[in-house]
Scaffold this active site. Structure first.
Site, PDB file in Angstrom:
ATOM      1  N   SER A  80       4.417  -7.948   8.747  1.00  0.00           N
ATOM      2  CA  SER A  80       4.827  -6.634   9.268  1.00  0.00           C
ATOM      3  C   SER A  80       3.845  -5.531   8.901  1.00  0.00           C
ATOM      4  O   SER A  80       4.145  -4.349   9.088  1.00  0.00           O
ATOM      5  CB  SER A  80       6.227  -6.274   8.747  1.00  0.00           C
ATOM      6  OG  SER A  80       6.239  -6.255   7.333  1.00  0.00           O
ATOM      7  N   ASN A  93       1.391 -16.285  13.061  1.00  0.00           N
ATOM      8  CA  ASN A  93       2.522 -15.994  12.189  1.00  0.00           C
ATOM      9  C   ASN A  93       3.689 -15.355  12.934  1.00  0.00           C
ATOM     10  O   ASN A  93       4.857 -15.672  12.673  1.00  0.00           O
ATOM     11  CB  ASN A  93       2.047 -15.056  11.074  1.00  0.00           C
ATOM     12  CG  ASN A  93       2.885 -15.166   9.828  1.00  0.00           C
ATOM     13  OD1 ASN A  93       3.114 -16.253   9.332  1.00  0.00           O
ATOM     14  ND2 ASN A  93       3.332 -14.042   9.322  1.00  0.00           N
ATOM     15  N   TYR A 140      -0.266  -6.291  15.696  1.00  0.00           N
ATOM     16  CA  TYR A 140       1.116  -6.507  15.243  1.00  0.00           C
ATOM     17  C   TYR A 140       2.088  -6.204  16.378  1.00  0.00           C
ATOM     18  O   TYR A 140       2.952  -7.021  16.717  1.00  0.00           O
ATOM     19  CB  TYR A 140       1.429  -5.627  14.027  1.00  0.00           C
ATOM     20  CG  TYR A 140       2.905  -5.564  13.721  1.00  0.00           C
ATOM     21  CD1 TYR A 140       3.564  -6.644  13.154  1.00  0.00           C
ATOM     22  CD2 TYR A 140       3.655  -4.430  14.030  1.00  0.00           C
ATOM     23  CE1 TYR A 140       4.926  -6.609  12.896  1.00  0.00           C
ATOM     24  CE2 TYR A 140       5.009  -4.373  13.769  1.00  0.00           C
ATOM     25  CZ  TYR A 140       5.638  -5.469  13.206  1.00  0.00           C
ATOM     26  OH  TYR A 140       6.994  -5.426  12.967  1.00  0.00           O
ATOM     27  N   LYS A 179       7.228  -4.055  -0.814  1.00  0.00           N
ATOM     28  CA  LYS A 179       6.367  -3.757   0.333  1.00  0.00           C
ATOM     29  C   LYS A 179       5.209  -2.816   0.010  1.00  0.00           C
ATOM     30  O   LYS A 179       4.316  -2.621   0.836  1.00  0.00           O
ATOM     31  CB  LYS A 179       7.206  -3.173   1.476  1.00  0.00           C
ATOM     32  CG  LYS A 179       8.217  -4.162   2.052  1.00  0.00           C
ATOM     33  CD  LYS A 179       9.027  -3.563   3.189  1.00  0.00           C
ATOM     34  CE  LYS A 179       8.173  -3.296   4.405  1.00  0.00           C
ATOM     35  NZ  LYS A 179       8.955  -2.798   5.545  1.00  0.00           N
ATOM     36  N   HIS A 188       9.148   5.999  -1.320  1.00  0.00           N
ATOM     37  CA  HIS A 188       8.011   6.686  -1.942  1.00  0.00           C
ATOM     38  C   HIS A 188       8.408   8.064  -2.470  1.00  0.00           C
ATOM     39  O   HIS A 188       7.973   8.463  -3.559  1.00  0.00           O
ATOM     40  CB  HIS A 188       6.855   6.800  -0.949  1.00  0.00           C
ATOM     41  CG  HIS A 188       6.201   5.487  -0.653  1.00  0.00           C
ATOM     42  ND1 HIS A 188       5.614   4.713  -1.627  1.00  0.00           N
ATOM     43  CD2 HIS A 188       6.057   4.787   0.501  1.00  0.00           C
ATOM     44  CE1 HIS A 188       5.122   3.607  -1.090  1.00  0.00           C
ATOM     45  NE2 HIS A 188       5.386   3.628   0.207  1.00  0.00           N
TER      46      HIS A 188
END
Length: 333
Positions: A80, A93, A140, A179, A188
């Site tokens: 991701s 993947n 992605y 992550k 964060h």
């Protein structure tokens, strides 16, 4: 019957395992890649019946090891990282692996729920599950878009079992700590405030005021509920946006995070203006590297999800972040 969760040690996957456990379901095969060993922490408080590496699982599955034993595969496993530009790795993947699982589920008539992404929309301004609004900007997004296209074609041809793709928007919540830089803004901000007593946001750019760039932030609690709704309704297939249906500015996330932390400190809530005045919210120059490549606005059109029968209200940023901070403080103290 056994349920398989791929990406089970990851963010959304581990929350799904926990959600299944809360229903009393523990016959779960957890599939993942624990090269990032820290991810195992996400499963410590969960109950599973078996763990397999993702490559070993696919090999055993296609060899007939689980024939007649599986009721559903909840496929959350993928790369991701939108900044990963290794196209071959991404396609192997995210696309080929998903296609192999899907084909198996169709052959064996097993429910298949998988993670797509809002990255399929690229820089679009209309976030509706229709081809004309899609245009991924990175490999992605393309890997997710390509499988969505396969599913659309197979739906036209006729499915033998349920297949559902969820276009996740900006998901935040428990079990995302592994992550790193790809974790949510709320995560964060929580760590910034706890360490430095302030949070940092991008300043204005391209007509947007400081901190007013907006996203559709959706709590992982709602993501789990929607997945389980479709698991309970095997007659419903398709591609669905999974967001809150509302766009909120990054300022809202900062304000919610800071005030949730202040509540735990026994301090009164502040307005955003007060936070700025006191230096608790700080704006930094918008990075040159992101100019022209940054989505300043996303908002999921969830009409199709509602039409499918999912009626529960989605958590707002204030509600969801407040609960998330409670969880983080409960874990970290």
């Amino acid at each position: 019957m056994t349920i398989v969760v791929t990406g089970a040690a990851g963010f959304i996957g581990s929350n799904l395992v926990k959600g299944l456990n809360q229903r009393g379901i523990t016959d779960i095969i957890a599939v993942d890649n624990l090269s990032n060993g820290d991810k195992f922490h996400n499963l410590v408080d969960c109950e599973i019946s078996h763990y397999l590496d993702k490559h070993e699982f696919l090999h055993l599955l296609l060899d007939g090891e689980y024939e007649g034993e599986l009721s559903a595969i909840l496929h959350q496993g993928a790369c991701s990282d939108t900044m990963n530009h290794d196209g071959k790795y991404m396609m192997d993947n995210n696309y080929q692996y998903t296609l192999a699982l899907f084909d198996y589920c169709q052959h064996e008539e097993i429910q298949f729920l998988y993670a797509s992404s809002a990255a399929t929309y690229g820089k679009g301004t209309v976030f509706k599950e229709e081809r004309q609004h899609e245009g991924p900007l990175n490999v992605y997004g393309y890997s997710k878009f390509l499988f969505d296209q396969v599913l659309r074609q197979r739906i036209k041809e006729g499915l033998s079992a349920q297949a559902v793709g969820f276009r996740y928007f900006n998901v935040y919540g428990p079990r995302e700590q592994h992550k790193g830089r790809m974790a949510s803004v709320a995560f964060h901000h929580f760590n910034q405030y706890r360490e430095h007593g302030k949070v940092k946001l991008f300043g204005g750019w391209d007509g947007w005021e400081n901190g007013m760039q907006s996203r559709d932030f959706v709590s992982v609690e709602d993501v789990v509920k929607v997945n389980l709704f479709f698991l309970d309704n095997p007659g419903k297939s398709g591609i669905y946006n999974l967001g809150s249906g509302r766009s909120q500015p990054f300022n809202d996330v900062a304000e919610a995070t800071v005030n949730a932390c202040r509540r735990h400190e026994g301090k009164p809530a502040l307005t955003l203006a007060e936070m700025i005045q006191q230096g608790i919210v700080e704006y930094i120059d918008f990075p040159d590297a992101l100019k022209g490549k940054y989505q300043s606005f996303t908002q999921a059109d969830i009409a199709k999800l509602r039409e499918a029968g999912y009626a529960e209200a989605m958590l707002s940023v204030a509600e969801g972040v407040d609960r998330y901070v409670d969880w983080l403080i409960g874990r970290q103290g």
